[in-house]
Enzyme design. Structure first.
Site, PDB file in Angstrom:
ATOM      1  N   ILE A  17      -9.532   0.639  -8.098  1.00  0.00           N
ATOM      2  CA  ILE A  17      -9.606  -0.822  -7.954  1.00  0.00           C
ATOM      3  C   ILE A  17     -10.671  -1.232  -6.937  1.00  0.00           C
ATOM      4  O   ILE A  17     -11.307  -2.281  -7.086  1.00  0.00           O
ATOM      5  CB  ILE A  17      -8.217  -1.435  -7.608  1.00  0.00           C
ATOM      6  N   LYS A  93      -1.983  -5.365  -4.162  1.00  0.00           N
ATOM      7  CA  LYS A  93      -0.596  -5.404  -4.614  1.00  0.00           C
ATOM      8  C   LYS A  93      -0.136  -3.997  -4.965  1.00  0.00           C
ATOM      9  O   LYS A  93      -0.974  -3.182  -5.354  1.00  0.00           O
ATOM     10  CB  LYS A  93      -0.407  -6.353  -5.806  1.00  0.00           C
TER      11      LYS A  93
HETATM   12  P1  NAP Z   1      -6.520   5.085  -7.022  1.00  0.00           P
HETATM   13  O1  NAP Z   1      -7.621   5.073  -8.035  1.00  0.00           O
HETATM   14  O2  NAP Z   1      -5.619   6.254  -6.960  1.00  0.00           O
HETATM   15  O3  NAP Z   1      -7.211   4.828  -5.611  1.00  0.00           O
HETATM   16  C1  NAP Z   1      -6.525   4.744  -4.407  1.00  0.00           C
HETATM   17  C2  NAP Z   1      -7.332   5.456  -3.326  1.00  0.00           C
HETATM   18  O4  NAP Z   1      -6.570   5.441  -2.121  1.00  0.00           O
HETATM   19  C3  NAP Z   1      -7.564   6.898  -3.665  1.00  0.00           C
HETATM   20  O5  NAP Z   1      -8.821   7.023  -4.322  1.00  0.00           O
HETATM   21  C4  NAP Z   1      -7.532   7.601  -2.327  1.00  0.00           C
HETATM   22  O6  NAP Z   1      -8.849   7.775  -1.862  1.00  0.00           O
HETATM   23  C5  NAP Z   1      -6.829   6.653  -1.376  1.00  0.00           C
HETATM   24  N1  NAP Z   1      -5.576   7.219  -0.855  1.00  0.00           N
HETATM   25  C6  NAP Z   1      -5.179   7.226   0.430  1.00  0.00           C
HETATM   26  N2  NAP Z   1      -3.999   7.795   0.582  1.00  0.00           N
HETATM   27  C7  NAP Z   1      -3.601   8.204  -0.642  1.00  0.00           C
HETATM   28  C8  NAP Z   1      -2.469   8.861  -1.126  1.00  0.00           C
HETATM   29  N3  NAP Z   1      -1.449   9.236  -0.318  1.00  0.00           N
HETATM   30  N4  NAP Z   1      -2.383   9.098  -2.450  1.00  0.00           N
HETATM   31  C9  NAP Z   1      -3.376   8.746  -3.274  1.00  0.00           C
HETATM   32  N5  NAP Z   1      -4.504   8.093  -2.863  1.00  0.00           N
HETATM   33  C10 NAP Z   1      -4.614   7.837  -1.558  1.00  0.00           C
HETATM   34  O7  NAP Z   1      -5.587   3.820  -7.203  1.00  0.00           O
HETATM   35  P2  NAP Z   1      -6.004   2.346  -7.647  1.00  0.00           P
HETATM   36  O8  NAP Z   1      -5.820   2.175  -9.113  1.00  0.00           O
HETATM   37  O9  NAP Z   1      -7.312   1.980  -7.074  1.00  0.00           O
HETATM   38  O10 NAP Z   1      -4.789   1.557  -6.987  1.00  0.00           O
HETATM   39  C11 NAP Z   1      -4.722   1.288  -5.612  1.00  0.00           C
HETATM   40  C12 NAP Z   1      -3.884   0.048  -5.421  1.00  0.00           C
HETATM   41  O11 NAP Z   1      -4.520  -1.029  -6.123  1.00  0.00           O
HETATM   42  C13 NAP Z   1      -2.479   0.184  -6.014  1.00  0.00           C
HETATM   43  O12 NAP Z   1      -1.554  -0.456  -5.188  1.00  0.00           O
HETATM   44  C14 NAP Z   1      -2.583  -0.550  -7.351  1.00  0.00           C
HETATM   45  O13 NAP Z   1      -1.350  -1.134  -7.720  1.00  0.00           O
HETATM   46  C15 NAP Z   1      -3.600  -1.615  -7.017  1.00  0.00           C
HETATM   47  N6  NAP Z   1      -4.303  -2.116  -8.201  1.00  0.00           N
HETATM   48  C16 NAP Z   1      -4.829  -1.252  -9.126  1.00  0.00           C
HETATM   49  C17 NAP Z   1      -5.440  -1.765 -10.278  1.00  0.00           C
HETATM   50  C18 NAP Z   1      -6.072  -0.880 -11.331  1.00  0.00           C
HETATM   51  O14 NAP Z   1      -6.492  -1.387 -12.362  1.00  0.00           O
HETATM   52  N7  NAP Z   1      -6.206   0.422 -11.114  1.00  0.00           N
HETATM   53  C19 NAP Z   1      -5.511  -3.147 -10.465  1.00  0.00           C
HETATM   54  C20 NAP Z   1      -5.035  -3.977  -9.468  1.00  0.00           C
HETATM   55  C21 NAP Z   1      -4.419  -3.451  -8.353  1.00  0.00           C
HETATM   56  P3  NAP Z   1      -9.230   9.100  -1.043  1.00  0.00           P
HETATM   57  O15 NAP Z   1      -8.684  10.259  -1.820  1.00  0.00           O
HETATM   58  O16 NAP Z   1     -10.718   9.042  -1.014  1.00  0.00           O
HETATM   59  O17 NAP Z   1      -8.585   8.942   0.304  1.00  0.00           O
END
Ligand code: NAP
Length: 311
Positions: A17, A93
């Site tokens: 995101i 969120k």
């Molecule tokens: P993601 O791709 O897994 O990215 C989250 C990032 O946070 C990871 O790349 C990681 O980066 C870091 N991180 C730090 N501590 C972590 C842990 N314990 N476990 C996993 N990652 C960790 O997730 P995302 O889709 O971006 O979602 C993040 C938030 O945004 C969530 O709350 C989600 O509900 C919200 N969101 C997502 C979307 C969507 O379409 N994906 C849309 C709206 C909102 P490092 O490994 O580099 O530390």
């Protein structure tokens, strides 16, 4: 606004995101500039990059605002430390892993005089505010929410989403609940929930909710992550004065079948406009009702075991 007048921003959690929405929205907007990124694997080329959150807090006291784009289970500690350092905080969120954490953050932010912005990006979709306005003064007969998508398509490789505290199908479902609670007044109550857990996972892959609005209108929600083919993010509101349908996650609004609103997606551009306004006026915006509805679904939910989910 010149670059020196922009608010220096840090971003934690350079994942999906952050890359898809936060970074481009900040770069295309006029209020913020990303000066630091904190992520163990991700980087932002134009910013100073930190793997350690503590190191960032120790060394970049010049940065006064932060966007937390990490998964919910690690957000509380990060937010708490940022608030303690006097930073204004934007939460992706869901705002925290539990209601207790969310409320604690609101109290800490209030006591420290910093801005806390618990974002619900779907509330900034094009059709949502016009839907709220159209519904004002109307009598709602019933509301039906259908939020069905393919988890393999939208959450590839996201192991955290299936772990305890990861929200499962409520990760997208809470977006529907954030719209619901934005367009109707008062507290919605969960009456019954059925949660379908794959036998190899900690979080549900599907959920059916029966709820009631503050005015007594029945509300149903069907959340399902097993939808292949066309994806559905719809909310239909039947009123005594006509039918409203929000489609595509709130991006499109139909009144009695006729399209009333469409346009380019500006959800995250609006989020950063709002964050800048909140910072300048020293206010917070932290509504936890969508999170409370998810918690109530888990509290009341009947558990059904379904076939294992293998990515
Ligand atoms: P993601 O791709 O897994 O990215 C989250 C990032 O946070 C990871 O790349 C990681 O980066 C870091 N991180 C730090 N501590 C972590 C842990 N314990 N476990 C996993 N990652 C960790 O997730 P995302 O889709 O971006 O979602 C993040 C938030 O945004 C969530 O709350 C989600 O509900 C919200 N969101 C997502 C979307 C969507 O379409 N994906 C849309 C709206 C909102 P490092 O490994 O580099 O530390």
């Amino acid at each position: 606004m010149t670059s020196s007048q922009k608010i220096a921003l840090a971003l934690a959690g350079v994942g999906k995101i952050a890359r898809d929405q936060h970074i481009p929205s900040v770069e295309n907007g006029g209020d913020f500039t990303i000066k630091a990124a904190i992520s163990r694997n991700g980087k932002i080329d134009s910013a100073e990059n930190f793997e350690s959150y503590e190191k960032f807090l120790e060394t970049r006291g010049d940065i006064r605002a932060i966007s937390l784009c990490t998964p919910p289970e690690v957000r509380f500690d990060m937010a708490k430390k940022a608030i303690a350092e006097g930073l204004d905080v934007l939460l992706e969120k869901p705002p925290a892993a539990t209601i207790g954490e969310a409320q604690a953050l609101a109290e800490l932010a209030h006591a420290s005089g910093v801005t806390l912005f618990a974002t619900w990006h779907s509330r900034f979709a094009n059709g949502v505010e016009p839907a709220r306005e159209w519904l004002l003064g109307k009598t709602i007969a019933k509301i039906e929410i259908t939020w069905k998508e393919d988890v393999r398509r939208w959450h590839p490789g996201q192991a955290w989403i299936w772990e305890a505290g990861g929200f499962g199908v409520f990760d997208p479902g809470i977006n529907a609940l954030s719209i619901l609670t934005a367009i109707i007044p008062g507290q919605t109550i969960v009456e019954k929930a059925i949660l379908a857990f794959p036998e190899n996972r900690q979080q549900p892959i599907a959920a059916s909710l029966a709820m009631k609005s503050a005015a007594g209108a029945p509300i149903t929600a069907e959340f399902d992550w097993r939808q292949e083919g066309p994806q559905t993010w719809d909310i239909v509101v039947e009123t005594e004065q006509g039918m409203l349908r929000l489609a595509k996650g709130g991006a499109e609004l139909y009144i009695d079948g006729k399209q009333a609103i469409e346009g380019p997606d500006r959800e995250y551009a609006r989020i950063y406009d709002r964050f800048a306004d909140l910072i300048r006026t020293r206010q917070s915006d932290a509504d936890f009702q969508p999170l409370r509805l998810v918690a109530d679904a888990f509290l009341t939910g009947e558990r059904r075991i379904v076939e294992p989910f293998v990515e």
